[in-house]
Design a protein around this motif. Sequence first.
Motif, PDB file in Angstrom:
ATOM      1  N   ALA A   5       6.460  -7.632  -4.290  1.00  0.00           N
ATOM      2  CA  ALA A   5       5.777  -6.439  -3.803  1.00  0.00           C
ATOM      3  C   ALA A   5       6.232  -6.047  -2.399  1.00  0.00           C
ATOM      4  O   ALA A   5       6.435  -4.869  -2.104  1.00  0.00           O
ATOM      5  CB  ALA A   5       4.262  -6.646  -3.830  1.00  0.00           C
ATOM      6  N   ASP A   6       6.414  -7.022  -1.532  1.00  0.00           N
ATOM      7  CA  ASP A   6       6.803  -6.740  -0.149  1.00  0.00           C
ATOM      8  C   ASP A   6       7.162  -8.044   0.550  1.00  0.00           C
ATOM      9  O   ASP A   6       7.160  -9.121  -0.070  1.00  0.00           O
ATOM     10  CB  ASP A   6       5.672  -6.019   0.611  1.00  0.00           C
ATOM     11  CG  ASP A   6       4.328  -6.705   0.464  1.00  0.00           C
ATOM     12  OD1 ASP A   6       4.310  -7.947   0.264  1.00  0.00           O
ATOM     13  OD2 ASP A   6       3.287  -6.030   0.556  1.00  0.00           O
ATOM     14  N   ALA A   7       7.472  -7.937   1.846  1.00  0.00           N
ATOM     15  CA  ALA A   7       7.856  -9.126   2.613  1.00  0.00           C
ATOM     16  C   ALA A   7       6.714 -10.126   2.705  1.00  0.00           C
ATOM     17  O   ALA A   7       6.948 -11.339   2.770  1.00  0.00           O
ATOM     18  CB  ALA A   7       8.310  -8.713   4.006  1.00  0.00           C
ATOM     19  N   ALA A   8       5.469  -9.631   2.705  1.00  0.00           N
ATOM     20  CA  ALA A   8       4.321 -10.538   2.791  1.00  0.00           C
ATOM     21  C   ALA A   8       4.262 -11.457   1.577  1.00  0.00           C
ATOM     22  O   ALA A   8       3.944 -12.646   1.698  1.00  0.00           O
ATOM     23  CB  ALA A   8       3.028  -9.733   2.910  1.00  0.00           C
ATOM     24  N   ALA A   9       4.601 -10.924   0.407  1.00  0.00           N
ATOM     25  CA  ALA A   9       4.625 -11.749  -0.804  1.00  0.00           C
ATOM     26  C   ALA A   9       5.730 -12.798  -0.706  1.00  0.00           C
ATOM     27  O   ALA A   9       5.538 -13.956  -1.090  1.00  0.00           O
ATOM     28  CB  ALA A   9       4.832 -10.879  -2.038  1.00  0.00           C
ATOM     29  N   GLY A  60      -2.102  -8.171  -9.549  1.00  0.00           N
ATOM     30  CA  GLY A  60      -2.502  -9.019  -8.437  1.00  0.00           C
ATOM     31  C   GLY A  60      -1.810  -8.687  -7.129  1.00  0.00           C
ATOM     32  O   GLY A  60      -2.083  -9.325  -6.110  1.00  0.00           O
ATOM     33  N   GLY A  61      -0.897  -7.706  -7.149  1.00  0.00           N
ATOM     34  CA  GLY A  61      -0.235  -7.279  -5.922  1.00  0.00           C
ATOM     35  C   GLY A  61       0.914  -8.160  -5.476  1.00  0.00           C
ATOM     36  O   GLY A  61       1.371  -8.044  -4.334  1.00  0.00           O
ATOM     37  N   LEU A  62       1.410  -9.022  -6.369  1.00  0.00           N
ATOM     38  CA  LEU A  62       2.499  -9.915  -5.999  1.00  0.00           C
ATOM     39  C   LEU A  62       3.874  -9.326  -6.296  1.00  0.00           C
ATOM     40  O   LEU A  62       4.860  -9.670  -5.642  1.00  0.00           O
ATOM     41  CB  LEU A  62       2.359 -11.259  -6.709  1.00  0.00           C
ATOM     42  CG  LEU A  62       1.232 -12.153  -6.177  1.00  0.00           C
ATOM     43  CD1 LEU A  62       0.965 -13.305  -7.138  1.00  0.00           C
ATOM     44  CD2 LEU A  62       1.591 -12.699  -4.803  1.00  0.00           C
ATOM     45  N   ILE A  63       3.953  -8.463  -7.297  1.00  0.00           N
ATOM     46  CA  ILE A  63       5.226  -7.837  -7.628  1.00  0.00           C
ATOM     47  C   ILE A  63       5.045  -6.326  -7.745  1.00  0.00           C
ATOM     48  O   ILE A  63       3.921  -5.826  -7.835  1.00  0.00           O
ATOM     49  CB  ILE A  63       5.830  -8.388  -8.946  1.00  0.00           C
ATOM     50  CG1 ILE A  63       4.955  -7.995 -10.138  1.00  0.00           C
ATOM     51  CG2 ILE A  63       6.002  -9.892  -8.874  1.00  0.00           C
ATOM     52  CD1 ILE A  63       5.601  -8.325 -11.485  1.00  0.00           C
ATOM     53  N   ALA A  64       6.158  -5.624  -7.714  1.00  0.00           N
ATOM     54  CA  ALA A  64       6.150  -4.166  -7.885  1.00  0.00           C
ATOM     55  C   ALA A  64       7.176  -3.805  -8.952  1.00  0.00           C
ATOM     56  O   ALA A  64       8.123  -4.544  -9.210  1.00  0.00           O
ATOM     57  CB  ALA A  64       6.486  -3.476  -6.559  1.00  0.00           C
ATOM     58  N   GLN A  65       6.974  -2.660  -9.556  1.00  0.00           N
ATOM     59  CA  GLN A  65       7.836  -2.211 -10.644  1.00  0.00           C
ATOM     60  C   GLN A  65       8.623  -0.975 -10.213  1.00  0.00           C
ATOM     61  O   GLN A  65       8.087  -0.082  -9.554  1.00  0.00           O
ATOM     62  CB  GLN A  65       6.982  -1.891 -11.868  1.00  0.00           C
ATOM     63  CG  GLN A  65       7.756  -1.479 -13.087  1.00  0.00           C
ATOM     64  CD  GLN A  65       6.854  -1.145 -14.257  1.00  0.00           C
ATOM     65  OE1 GLN A  65       7.212  -0.355 -15.123  1.00  0.00           O
ATOM     66  NE2 GLN A  65       5.660  -1.742 -14.301  1.00  0.00           N
ATOM     67  N   ARG A  66       9.889  -0.949 -10.561  1.00  0.00           N
ATOM     68  CA  ARG A  66      10.734   0.211 -10.295  1.00  0.00           C
ATOM     69  C   ARG A  66      11.331   0.695 -11.610  1.00  0.00           C
ATOM     70  O   ARG A  66      11.771  -0.103 -12.424  1.00  0.00           O
ATOM     71  CB  ARG A  66      11.863  -0.144  -9.327  1.00  0.00           C
ATOM     72  CG  ARG A  66      11.404  -0.595  -7.957  1.00  0.00           C
ATOM     73  CD  ARG A  66      12.595  -0.953  -7.094  1.00  0.00           C
ATOM     74  NE  ARG A  66      12.193  -1.437  -5.780  1.00  0.00           N
ATOM     75  CZ  ARG A  66      13.044  -1.898  -4.862  1.00  0.00           C
ATOM     76  NH1 ARG A  66      14.341  -1.931  -5.133  1.00  0.00           N
ATOM     77  NH2 ARG A  66      12.609  -2.320  -3.700  1.00  0.00           N
ATOM     78  N   LYS A  67      11.364   2.010 -11.778  1.00  0.00           N
ATOM     79  CA  LYS A  67      11.942   2.580 -12.991  1.00  0.00           C
ATOM     80  C   LYS A  67      13.231   3.315 -12.645  1.00  0.00           C
ATOM     81  O   LYS A  67      13.290   4.054 -11.663  1.00  0.00           O
ATOM     82  CB  LYS A  67      10.955   3.542 -13.648  1.00  0.00           C
ATOM     83  CG  LYS A  67       9.711   2.861 -14.205  1.00  0.00           C
ATOM     84  CD  LYS A  67       8.801   3.846 -14.905  1.00  0.00           C
ATOM     85  CE  LYS A  67       7.560   3.155 -15.462  1.00  0.00           C
ATOM     86  NZ  LYS A  67       6.653   4.118 -16.141  1.00  0.00           N
ATOM     87  N   SER A 123       3.314  -9.802 -20.488  1.00  0.00           N
ATOM     88  CA  SER A 123       1.922 -10.083 -20.147  1.00  0.00           C
ATOM     89  C   SER A 123       1.814 -10.700 -18.765  1.00  0.00           C
ATOM     90  O   SER A 123       0.955 -10.308 -17.959  1.00  0.00           O
ATOM     91  CB  SER A 123       1.315 -11.020 -21.193  1.00  0.00           C
ATOM     92  OG  SER A 123       0.005 -11.411 -20.827  1.00  0.00           O
ATOM     93  N   HIS A 124       2.680 -11.658 -18.467  1.00  0.00           N
ATOM     94  CA  HIS A 124       2.681 -12.291 -17.144  1.00  0.00           C
ATOM     95  C   HIS A 124       2.988 -11.270 -16.047  1.00  0.00           C
ATOM     96  O   HIS A 124       2.352 -11.268 -14.993  1.00  0.00           O
ATOM     97  CB  HIS A 124       3.725 -13.410 -17.099  1.00  0.00           C
ATOM     98  CG  HIS A 124       3.307 -14.657 -17.814  1.00  0.00           C
ATOM     99  ND1 HIS A 124       2.066 -15.243 -17.651  1.00  0.00           N
ATOM    100  CD2 HIS A 124       3.990 -15.451 -18.699  1.00  0.00           C
ATOM    101  CE1 HIS A 124       1.997 -16.347 -18.390  1.00  0.00           C
ATOM    102  NE2 HIS A 124       3.147 -16.482 -19.038  1.00  0.00           N
ATOM    103  N   LEU A 125       3.969 -10.411 -16.290  1.00  0.00           N
ATOM    104  CA  LEU A 125       4.375  -9.428 -15.287  1.00  0.00           C
ATOM    105  C   LEU A 125       3.256  -8.436 -15.005  1.00  0.00           C
ATOM    106  O   LEU A 125       3.057  -8.022 -13.856  1.00  0.00           O
ATOM    107  CB  LEU A 125       5.633  -8.692 -15.757  1.00  0.00           C
ATOM    108  CG  LEU A 125       6.907  -9.547 -15.782  1.00  0.00           C
ATOM    109  CD1 LEU A 125       8.021  -8.823 -16.517  1.00  0.00           C
ATOM    110  CD2 LEU A 125       7.340  -9.896 -14.364  1.00  0.00           C
ATOM    111  N   SER A 126       2.519  -8.074 -16.019  1.00  0.00           N
ATOM    112  CA  SER A 126       1.390  -7.166 -15.835  1.00  0.00           C
ATOM    113  C   SER A 126       0.332  -7.793 -14.933  1.00  0.00           C
ATOM    114  O   SER A 126      -0.218  -7.131 -14.039  1.00  0.00           O
ATOM    115  CB  SER A 126       0.777  -6.818 -17.200  1.00  0.00           C
ATOM    116  OG  SER A 126      -0.344  -5.963 -17.050  1.00  0.00           O
ATOM    117  N   LYS A 127       0.071  -9.071 -15.132  1.00  0.00           N
ATOM    118  CA  LYS A 127      -0.912  -9.775 -14.307  1.00  0.00           C
ATOM    119  C   LYS A 127      -0.437  -9.898 -12.864  1.00  0.00           C
ATOM    120  O   LYS A 127      -1.218  -9.714 -11.917  1.00  0.00           O
ATOM    121  CB  LYS A 127      -1.195 -11.162 -14.890  1.00  0.00           C
ATOM    122  CG  LYS A 127      -1.917 -11.126 -16.232  1.00  0.00           C
ATOM    123  CD  LYS A 127      -2.088 -12.519 -16.807  1.00  0.00           C
ATOM    124  CE  LYS A 127      -2.793 -12.471 -18.159  1.00  0.00           C
ATOM    125  NZ  LYS A 127      -2.918 -13.813 -18.764  1.00  0.00           N
TER     126      LYS A 127
END
Length: 227
Positions: free
Chosen positions: A75-79, A58-65, A50-54
């Motif tokens: 998500a990126d260097a800006a985060a 919010g653009g703070l993290i990204a998901q890789r499969k 649930s936390h990861l989905s939020k």
Amino acid sequence: MKEGPDIARIGTLIGDPARANMLTALMGGQALTATELAQAAGVTLQTASSHLSKLEDGGLIAQRKQGRHRYFTLADAAAGTLLENIMGFAASRGHLRHRPGPKDPALRKARVCYDHLAGDYGVRMLDSFVRRGALRTDGENLAMTEAGRTELNRIGIDIASLASNRRPLCKSCLDWSERRSHLAGTLGKALLSHFLEKGWARRSGESRAVLFTPEGERKFLALFPAD
């Protein structure tokens, strides 16, 4: 309704203790599974999802499969820069969480900040570059000099390829433990990769610490002498 960026949403996302622990774990620059992040946050896997989905919304993290597995990164260097700046601000105001133990000195000496070197050695590296004219500084702004290009090419860092990247070549990043700036940007990333590839140092498997070998430390200190 007020117009402009919604900083309250970002503050709420980062402000939850479990999510803050997850984001801190991802500051090591490695892709982690939901199970690993649940352990870092001290919550169940269901709560972590649930936390990861939020955080992803919010653009703070990204998901890789990869196959059946899912991994999460910042998500990126800006985060990464945002989080390190918040850490630095919190430290400067005395808002610290302290867990005594052998990891503390190692983390303060050298650690990964998303994709570049932080801690005492990260600050030392930036100070050395500025002091000998490889980098020019104007407040928080950094610029590469011709002397710096020559020096870094001699070290084995291809400045031309780094400069073609959309990210800044060099920028300062406030270090939470040293309360001063260390070197970020594509140059900071390239230098950390260089140290690891040359065998001067290795990543700790237990924390964000970067552990230098005796020979690697000798070479690093010779390359970046103290004032």
